[in-house]
Design an enzyme around this catalytic site. Structure first.
Site, PDB file in Angstrom:
ATOM      1  N   ASP A   1     -17.303  54.050   7.254  1.00  0.00           N
ATOM      2  CA  ASP A   1     -16.680  55.190   7.921  1.00  0.00           C
ATOM      3  C   ASP A   1     -16.492  54.890   9.407  1.00  0.00           C
ATOM      4  O   ASP A   1     -17.257  54.119   9.999  1.00  0.00           O
ATOM      5  CB  ASP A   1     -17.568  56.436   7.799  1.00  0.00           C
ATOM      6  CG  ASP A   1     -17.570  57.027   6.396  1.00  0.00           C
ATOM      7  OD1 ASP A   1     -16.744  56.601   5.561  1.00  0.00           O
ATOM      8  OD2 ASP A   1     -18.404  57.917   6.144  1.00  0.00           O
ATOM      9  N   LYS A   2     -15.521  55.537  10.001  1.00  0.00           N
ATOM     10  CA  LYS A   2     -15.261  55.361  11.432  1.00  0.00           C
ATOM     11  C   LYS A   2     -16.506  55.653  12.264  1.00  0.00           C
ATOM     12  O   LYS A   2     -16.792  54.960  13.248  1.00  0.00           O
ATOM     13  CB  LYS A   2     -14.109  56.284  11.860  1.00  0.00           C
ATOM     14  CG  LYS A   2     -13.687  56.150  13.311  1.00  0.00           C
ATOM     15  CD  LYS A   2     -12.461  57.012  13.589  1.00  0.00           C
ATOM     16  CE  LYS A   2     -11.989  56.840  15.034  1.00  0.00           C
ATOM     17  NZ  LYS A   2     -10.767  57.649  15.305  1.00  0.00           N
TER      18      LYS A   2
END
Length: 234
Positions: A52-53
């Site tokens: 995930d970012k």
């Protein structure tokens, strides 16, 4: 140039990076992780798994399409052991245990955990606290690879990750989720990597306190076994 990642290791087959939080895997407004890593290292790279970012930590990129196919297969078949660190400012309903359940989309891009077990997200976590610190550390081993799996799992036991406002986590200077360790075998060789977090006030406190010392080789811990259910196809 200061790149938003560090080179942890490289072999003839792949590179291992320590990704900074906030860096998108894919190119969005600007160049994503893969493009920037190619620019920094001067080689063509191929994605085999994602973070995930908001998540920092270890990520593997293959150096050829052939190796990418092999590594992708290892990740898909759950033959890569993955371990994550997380921090929560709230006390969990229990200090360790399984979180299992199907996942379904919720609001605002979030996911929710269901009681059904048709194709479940499966995680096991252990945790510890230190006197004087207002937070608890978690070591999580996912046995499946679902979107937001760990973030949803900790929220489900009452310990949403600090900084993870999408899942009602307490306000913090970052989302406290870090891809901490990887262990896998490729072409007859065993590879094991551990990377402590390098950003975030709470993570840095944990580094100073030696909080992950007992977790230095997480694959050596006494994790329970889990067998993936056989999918029945007509």
């Amino acid at each position: 140039m200061n790149w938003p990642f560090e080179l942890v290791a490289q072999t003839a087959e792949f590179v291992v990076l320590n990704k900074a939080p906030g860096l998108s895997f894919h190119s969005e407004q600007g160049a994503g992780l893969v493009v920037q890593a190619e620019q920094a290292l001067g080689v063509k790279l191929y994605p085999v798994h994602r973070l995930d970012k908001v998540t920092s930590g270890l990520i593997v990129l293959a150096r050829s399409s052939e190796v990418a196919a092999e590594l992708t297969s290892l990740f898909t078949q759950h033959q890569v052991q993955k371990y994550y660190l997380a921090i929560s400012l709230t006390k969990p309903a229990r200090k360790q245990g399984w979180v299992k359940g199907d996942m379904a989309p919720a609001r605002r891009g979030a996911w929710k955990l269901l009681k059904s077990q048709d194709n479940p997200a499966v995680s096991y976590f252990i945790s510890k606290g230190v006197a004087g610190l207002p937070w608890r550390a978690f070591l999580i081993k996912p046995f499946s690879g679902k979107t937001h799996q760990i973030r949803v799992a900790l929220k489900s036991v009452g310990a949403a990750i600090a900084g993870d406002t999408l899942y009602q986590g307490a306000t913090a200077d970052r989302v406290y989720l870090h891809a901490y360790a990887l262990s896998f075998s490729l072409a007859g060789s065993c590879y094991q990597y551990v990377q402590s977090p390098t950003t975030g006030a709470f993570f840095l406190q944990g580094n100073e306190q030696g909080l992950w010392h007992d977790w230095a080789e997480p694959w050596q811990l006494n994790w329970p076994e889990y067998k993936q259910p056989q999918r029945i196809t007509n």
